[in-house]
Design an enzyme around this catalytic site. Structure first.
Site, PDB file in Angstrom:
ATOM      1  N   ASN A   9       0.869  -1.174   0.000  1.00 58.22           N
ATOM      2  CA  ASN A   9       0.000   0.000   0.000  1.00 58.22           C
ATOM      3  C   ASN A   9       0.906   1.223   0.000  1.00 58.22           C
ATOM      4  OD1 ASN A   9      -1.758   2.070   0.568  1.00 58.22           O
ATOM      5  ND2 ASN A   9      -2.304   1.343   2.622  1.00 58.22           N
ATOM      6  N   LYS A  11       0.136   4.251  -0.250  1.00 61.89           N
ATOM      7  CA  LYS A  11      -0.493   5.434   0.354  1.00 61.89           C
ATOM      8  C   LYS A  11      -0.279   6.665  -0.538  1.00 61.89           C
ATOM      9  CE  LYS A  11      -0.189   3.250   4.789  1.00 61.89           C
ATOM     10  NZ  LYS A  11      -0.136   3.370   6.246  1.00 61.89           N
ATOM     11  N   HIS A  97      -9.602   1.025   4.455  1.00 64.09           N
ATOM     12  CA  HIS A  97      -8.359   1.181   5.224  1.00 64.09           C
ATOM     13  C   HIS A  97      -8.620   2.103   6.414  1.00 64.09           C
ATOM     14  CE1 HIS A  97      -4.317   2.442   6.288  1.00 64.09           C
ATOM     15  NE2 HIS A  97      -3.916   1.329   5.724  1.00 64.09           N
ATOM     16  N   GLU A  99      -7.040   4.481   7.622  1.00 56.14           N
ATOM     17  CA  GLU A  99      -6.822   5.911   7.380  1.00 56.14           C
ATOM     18  C   GLU A  99      -8.039   6.525   6.692  1.00 56.14           C
ATOM     19  OE1 GLU A  99      -3.016   5.446   5.480  1.00 56.14           O
ATOM     20  OE2 GLU A  99      -2.169   4.909   7.420  1.00 56.14           O
ATOM     21  N   GLU A 169      -5.624  -5.095  10.349  1.00 53.48           N
ATOM     22  CA  GLU A 169      -4.607  -4.087  10.618  1.00 53.48           C
ATOM     23  C   GLU A 169      -4.929  -3.357  11.913  1.00 53.48           C
ATOM     24  OE1 GLU A 169      -2.468  -2.804   6.787  1.00 53.48           O
ATOM     25  OE2 GLU A 169      -4.278  -1.616   6.946  1.00 53.48           O
ATOM     26  N   GLY A 175       2.231   2.246  10.804  1.00 55.03           N
ATOM     27  CA  GLY A 175       3.161   3.360  10.674  1.00 55.03           C
ATOM     28  C   GLY A 175       3.838   3.740  11.979  1.00 55.03           C
ATOM     29  N   SER A 215       3.242  -2.152  10.342  1.00 52.64           N
ATOM     30  CA  SER A 215       4.698  -2.210  10.567  1.00 52.64           C
ATOM     31  C   SER A 215       5.318  -3.551  10.183  1.00 52.64           C
ATOM     32  CB  SER A 215       5.027  -1.844  12.014  1.00 52.64           C
ATOM     33  OG  SER A 215       4.557  -0.533  12.305  1.00 52.64           O
TER      34      SER A 215
HETATM   35  P1  PGA Z   1       2.673   0.266   7.701  1.00 51.50           P
HETATM   36  O1  PGA Z   1       1.217   0.474   7.019  1.00 51.50           O
HETATM   37  O2  PGA Z   1       3.229  -1.004   7.118  1.00 51.50           O
HETATM   38  O3  PGA Z   1       3.462   1.494   7.278  1.00 51.50           O
HETATM   39  O4  PGA Z   1       2.465   0.192   9.159  1.00 51.50           O
HETATM   40  C1  PGA Z   1       0.366  -0.604   6.813  1.00 51.50           C
HETATM   41  C2  PGA Z   1      -0.922  -0.128   6.185  1.00 51.50           C
HETATM   42  O5  PGA Z   1      -1.387   0.962   6.538  1.00 51.50           O
HETATM   43  O6  PGA Z   1      -1.516  -0.826   5.339  1.00 51.50           O
END
Ligand code: PGA
Length: 257
Positions: A9, A11, A97, A99, A169, A175, A215
């Site tokens: 992803n 982003k 997601h 976010e 997740e 993140g 992460s």
């Molecule tokens: P990250 O993000 O690996 O940077 O923690 C995962 C995601 O948001 O899908």
């Protein structure tokens, strides 16, 4: 047996030029990858989709978008339809997601509409669920997951569910550098599988792939993949570089289940 699936992803990172560079690097790395063992997907920003699709052409690497709207077309300024994503070369789309839930008002109801619309044009939805830190700390993880699974997947047939992927997740791990321990991931994955069994039956429960996200990096992918109910990963930060993403994919493809 469930085939491993690793998705990147990206982003809101990468210009078209940067996206092409990253894709070209991955293509080189994955030239000899055994795609029979692992599905690999990259999810760039909308503006880079068609160009990345051209670079990916016939490599075996799949293309996904990070969001979609559920209407076919119309006066919906700023939105993109499922058919438009197919037109740009996508086979997958990330839906719900955290976010998007957190910053853009996405609800289980909108997630449900988006999943149904994606399935109609044969896009594979990668459906995200996960609890935030306060929900985990107040022992509400299972309740939150149950609510997200039941409502996001309302009125979807078992047959259609087989064409989806779920990503667990935990929001507190995204993140932040804080990964869920393999045991924490496994616990929730097994719980999701149990819910799927109750809602859609044994076949969906045993065949549907559940990715872990939050992460994920080359250092922790193997122990996560060693968990019986972890079938892959949705990778954010570590998918933005050729080295780290290709290491994750390679390590994941080597785990024997
Ligand atoms: P990250 O993000 O690996 O940077 O923690 C995962 C995601 O948001 O899908």
């Amino acid at each position: 047996m469930r085939k491993t699936i690793i998705a990147g992803n990206w982003k809101m990172y990468k210009t078209i030029k940067e996206a092409i560079e990253l894709t070209t690097g991955l293509k080189r790395e994955f030239f000899k990858l055994d795609f029979a063992k692992v599905d690999v997907v990259v999810c760039p920003v909308f503006t880079a989709l068609s160009e990345v699709s051209e670079v990916l052409n016939e490599t075996g690497i799949g293309l996904g978008a990070q969001n979609v709207y559920w209407k076919e077309e119309g006066a919906f300024t700023g939105e993109v339809s499922p058919a438009m994503l197919k037109d740009a070369g996508c086979q997958y789309v990330i839906i719900g997601h955290s976010e998007r839930r957190q910053f853009f008002g996405e609800t289980n109801e909108s997630v449900n509409n988006k999943i149904k619309a994606a399935l109609k044009v044969e896009l594979t939805p990668i459906i995200c669920v996960g609890e935030n830190l306060s929900q985990r700390e107040s022992n509400n993880t299972f309740k939150v997951i149950e609510d997200q699974i039941k409502n996001s997947l309302a009125d979807i047939s078992p047959e259609d569910m087989l064409k989806t992927v779920i990503a667990y997740e935990p929001v507190w791990a995204i993140g932040t550098g804080k990964t869920a321990t393999p045991a924490q991931a496994q616990e929730v994955h097994a719980y999701i599988r149990g819910l799927l069994k109750a809602l859609f039956g044994a076949e969906v429960s045993s065949s549907l792939r559940i990715q872990y996200g939050g992460s994920v990096k080359p250092e922790n992918i193997t122990e996560l993949m060693n968990q019986p109910d972890v079938d892959g990963a949705l990778v954010g930060g570590a998918s933005l570089k050729v080295d780290s993403f290709s290491a994750i994919v390679t390590k994941a493809s080597e785990v024997k289940k």
